[in-house]
Design a protein around this motif. Structure first.
Motif, mmCIF file in Angstrom:
data_model
loop_
_atom_site.group_PDB
_atom_site.id
_atom_site.type_symbol
_atom_site.label_atom_id
_atom_site.label_comp_id
_atom_site.label_asym_id
_atom_site.label_seq_id
_atom_site.Cartn_x
_atom_site.Cartn_y
_atom_site.Cartn_z
ATOM 1 N N ALA A 269 -1.018 9.923 15.899
ATOM 2 C CA ALA A 269 -2.425 10.211 15.593
ATOM 3 C C ALA A 269 -3.175 8.939 15.190
ATOM 4 O O ALA A 269 -4.350 8.996 14.826
ATOM 5 C CB ALA A 269 -2.509 11.238 14.479
ATOM 6 N N GLY A 270 -2.492 7.811 15.227
ATOM 7 C CA GLY A 270 -3.160 6.535 14.927
ATOM 8 C C GLY A 270 -3.287 6.233 13.444
ATOM 9 O O GLY A 270 -4.070 5.359 13.052
ATOM 10 N N ILE A 271 -2.546 6.953 12.605
ATOM 11 C CA ILE A 271 -2.584 6.671 11.170
ATOM 12 C C ILE A 271 -1.963 5.288 10.919
ATOM 13 O O ILE A 271 -0.948 4.928 11.522
ATOM 14 C CB ILE A 271 -1.793 7.753 10.392
ATOM 15 C CG1 ILE A 271 -2.443 9.124 10.561
ATOM 16 C CG2 ILE A 271 -1.629 7.392 8.915
ATOM 17 C CD1 ILE A 271 -3.802 9.264 9.939
ATOM 18 N N ASP A 272 -2.605 4.549 10.036
ATOM 19 C CA ASP A 272 -2.102 3.217 9.674
ATOM 20 C C ASP A 272 -0.935 3.395 8.678
ATOM 21 O O ASP A 272 -1.123 4.050 7.650
ATOM 22 C CB ASP A 272 -3.267 2.453 9.022
ATOM 23 C CG ASP A 272 -2.916 1.015 8.665
ATOM 24 O OD1 ASP A 272 -1.714 0.711 8.527
ATOM 25 O OD2 ASP A 272 -3.867 0.218 8.497
ATOM 26 N N PRO A 273 0.245 2.853 8.963
ATOM 27 C CA PRO A 273 1.376 3.035 8.033
ATOM 28 C C PRO A 273 1.057 2.527 6.628
ATOM 29 O O PRO A 273 1.633 2.986 5.645
ATOM 30 C CB PRO A 273 2.516 2.228 8.667
ATOM 31 C CG PRO A 273 1.875 1.330 9.660
ATOM 32 C CD PRO A 273 0.623 2.013 10.112
ATOM 33 N N ARG A 274 0.094 1.603 6.524
ATOM 34 C CA ARG A 274 -0.266 1.093 5.190
ATOM 35 C C ARG A 274 -0.958 2.148 4.341
ATOM 36 O O ARG A 274 -0.982 2.068 3.127
ATOM 37 C CB ARG A 274 -1.125 -0.163 5.332
ATOM 38 C CG ARG A 274 -0.350 -1.335 5.949
ATOM 39 C CD ARG A 274 -1.242 -2.516 6.205
ATOM 40 N NE ARG A 274 -2.412 -2.091 6.975
ATOM 41 C CZ ARG A 274 -3.589 -2.696 6.965
ATOM 42 N NH1 ARG A 274 -3.755 -3.781 6.246
ATOM 43 N NH2 ARG A 274 -4.596 -2.243 7.689
ATOM 44 N N GLN A 275 -1.486 3.208 5.007
ATOM 45 C CA GLN A 275 -2.036 4.342 4.245
ATOM 46 C C GLN A 275 -0.892 5.139 3.608
ATOM 47 O O GLN A 275 -1.010 5.637 2.496
ATOM 48 C CB GLN A 275 -2.857 5.257 5.168
ATOM 49 C CG GLN A 275 -4.138 4.608 5.656
ATOM 50 C CD GLN A 275 -4.840 5.481 6.684
ATOM 51 O OE1 GLN A 275 -4.606 5.353 7.877
ATOM 52 N NE2 GLN A 275 -5.690 6.380 6.232
ATOM 53 N N VAL A 276 0.190 5.272 4.350
ATOM 54 C CA VAL A 276 1.362 5.992 3.818
ATOM 55 C C VAL A 276 1.930 5.227 2.621
ATOM 56 O O VAL A 276 2.228 5.802 1.577
ATOM 57 C CB VAL A 276 2.448 6.161 4.917
ATOM 58 C CG1 VAL A 276 3.649 6.914 4.359
ATOM 59 C CG2 VAL A 276 1.882 6.868 6.142
ATOM 60 N N ILE A 277 2.013 3.920 2.774
ATOM 61 C CA ILE A 277 2.576 3.092 1.696
ATOM 62 C C ILE A 277 1.686 3.182 0.448
ATOM 63 O O ILE A 277 2.174 3.327 -0.675
ATOM 64 C CB ILE A 277 2.679 1.613 2.157
ATOM 65 C CG1 ILE A 277 3.603 1.485 3.379
ATOM 66 C CG2 ILE A 277 3.154 0.722 1.009
ATOM 67 C CD1 ILE A 277 5.041 1.843 3.153
ATOM 68 N N SER A 278 0.383 3.154 0.670
ATOM 69 C CA SER A 278 -0.544 3.239 -0.457
ATOM 70 C C SER A 278 -0.390 4.586 -1.163
ATOM 71 O O SER A 278 -0.386 4.666 -2.395
ATOM 72 C CB SER A 278 -1.973 3.056 0.070
ATOM 73 O OG SER A 278 -2.887 3.351 -0.931
ATOM 74 N N TRP A 279 -0.250 5.661 -0.373
ATOM 75 C CA TRP A 279 -0.056 7.014 -0.945
ATOM 76 C C TRP A 279 1.213 7.042 -1.809
ATOM 77 O O TRP A 279 1.203 7.544 -2.931
ATOM 78 C CB TRP A 279 0.027 7.995 0.226
ATOM 79 C CG TRP A 279 0.486 9.380 -0.093
ATOM 80 C CD1 TRP A 279 -0.236 10.356 -0.714
ATOM 81 C CD2 TRP A 279 1.758 9.944 0.224
ATOM 82 N NE1 TRP A 279 0.526 11.496 -0.803
ATOM 83 C CE2 TRP A 279 1.743 11.280 -0.237
ATOM 84 C CE3 TRP A 279 2.911 9.476 0.863
ATOM 85 C CZ2 TRP A 279 2.837 12.135 -0.089
ATOM 86 C CZ3 TRP A 279 3.998 10.318 1.013
ATOM 87 C CH2 TRP A 279 3.962 11.624 0.534
#
Ligand code: GLU
Length: 320
Positions: A269-279
């Motif tokens: 879906a084009g989610i940036d993995p850095r968003q996951v890391i931030s979460w």
């Protein structure tokens, strides 16, 4: 026997591990536990070992191994040394099971297949395991007699006693567990000679020199069993850190069959993995930007603010 030379001499480096079971798509619950395991080791200058827990021949496959590796790389997590596949360690793990039988700590068991099947996978919280009634305890003089009497190959069960186990978990504090009440004598080797999860995890953690086990709180219930085996085998006990479970909006633990929060789906879906890391970082009380690389958090990482309560996964914001 266990290769004790490969265990970690004291005082030595922290050695963490990532231990996916390649039986389905990894989801945000796995990402959460893996990122914390990686930070826990890296923030102490430690090593990270990778182990594919692929003993479930019916469900584990190469496609899931490849997918898990892609997921870890996407998250920016690396590891030291080669990946260990448990399926290539069947003989040494089996040999440990037989050594426990020879020393009288485990016994032959020919109970039903469904009992045995349950012992194969890591039992996650909410998956009930019946208390073994002790049917085969003391029943057979030796393996040969057991096989003759059962007319089929037998499994091996570790005999537990009524002592209370106490262990420390850095997030859950002092934990107590009576193994005779849950789950009773437990399988360490299936009748098809595949080692059960409880034994293989202990033998391979020791083989890889693991000093710190960081994993989901659903496995807290397995810890007393694993410590019982470590003590019986005279192996070092790692430190335990059972991180909160990630649940959906109805409070259910994320499952591999629920693909919406799989890492592959997020990537597609084009989610940036850095968003996951931030979460993950914000879940443990760290102040970080909304996109951050796993490496950038290492120096400020601490498990100190992590509490045992489950964390609800709300990812809709990421899609905006
Ligand atoms: N391979 C297990 C799982 O994915 C984890 C085992 C462990 O961390 O001890 O559920």
């Amino acid at each position: 026997m266990v290769d004790r030379n490969s265990t970690n001499p004291e005082p030595g480096p922290v050695i963490g591990r990532l231990a996916p079971s390649p039986t389905g798509s990894l989801h945000l619950g796995h990402a959460h536990a893996f990122v914390l395991a990686w930070w826990q080791a890296r923030s102490r200058g430690g090593l990270v070992r990778l182990r594919m827990e692929d003993l479930d021949a019916g469900r584990a496959n190469q496609q899931h191994v490849d997918q898990s590796l892609r997921d870890l790389e996407w998250l920016g997590l690396d590891w030291d040394g080669p990946m260990l596949r448990q399926s290539e360690r069947l003989e040494p793990i089996r040999e440990v099971a037989y050594s426990l039988h020879r020393s009288g700590l485990a016994y032959a068991c020919c109970c039903s297949r469904s009992d045995v099947r349950q012992a194969l996978a890591a039992p996650h919280a909410g998956e009930d395991e019946p208390v073994y009634p002790g049917t085969c305890r003391g029943r057979f003089a030796d393996l040969r007699q057991a096989e003759r009497q059962c007319g089929a190959p037998v499994g091996l069960r570790f005999a537990v006693d009524s002592r209370e186990f106490r262990f420390h978990d850095s997030i859950h504090g002092e934990c107590r567990h009576r193994l005779d009440a849950n789950p009773g004598d437990f399988l360490i080797l299936r009748r098809d000679r595949t080692p059960a999860y409880q034994l293989s995890v202990v033998v391979d953690d020791a083989f890889q020199g693991v000093t710190d086990v960081v994993r989901g709180a659903d496995l807290l219930d397995s810890t007393a069993r694993q410590i019982a085996l470590l003590r019986a085998l005279n192996l070092p006990e790692p430190s335990y850190h059972h991180v909160p479970l990630i649940v959906d909006t109805e409070g259910r633990r994320l499952a591999k069959r629920d693909n919406s929060r799989s890492l592959t789906a997020l990537r597609d879906a084009g989610i940036d993995p850095r968003q996951v890391i931030s979460w993950v970082a914000r879940n443990c009380g760290l102040q970080v930007p909304s996109r951050v690389g796993a490496n950038e958090v290492v120096s400020s990482f601490t498990l100190a603010n992590v509490t045992p309560s489950p964390i609800e996964c709300r990812i809709d914001d990421w899609y905006r």
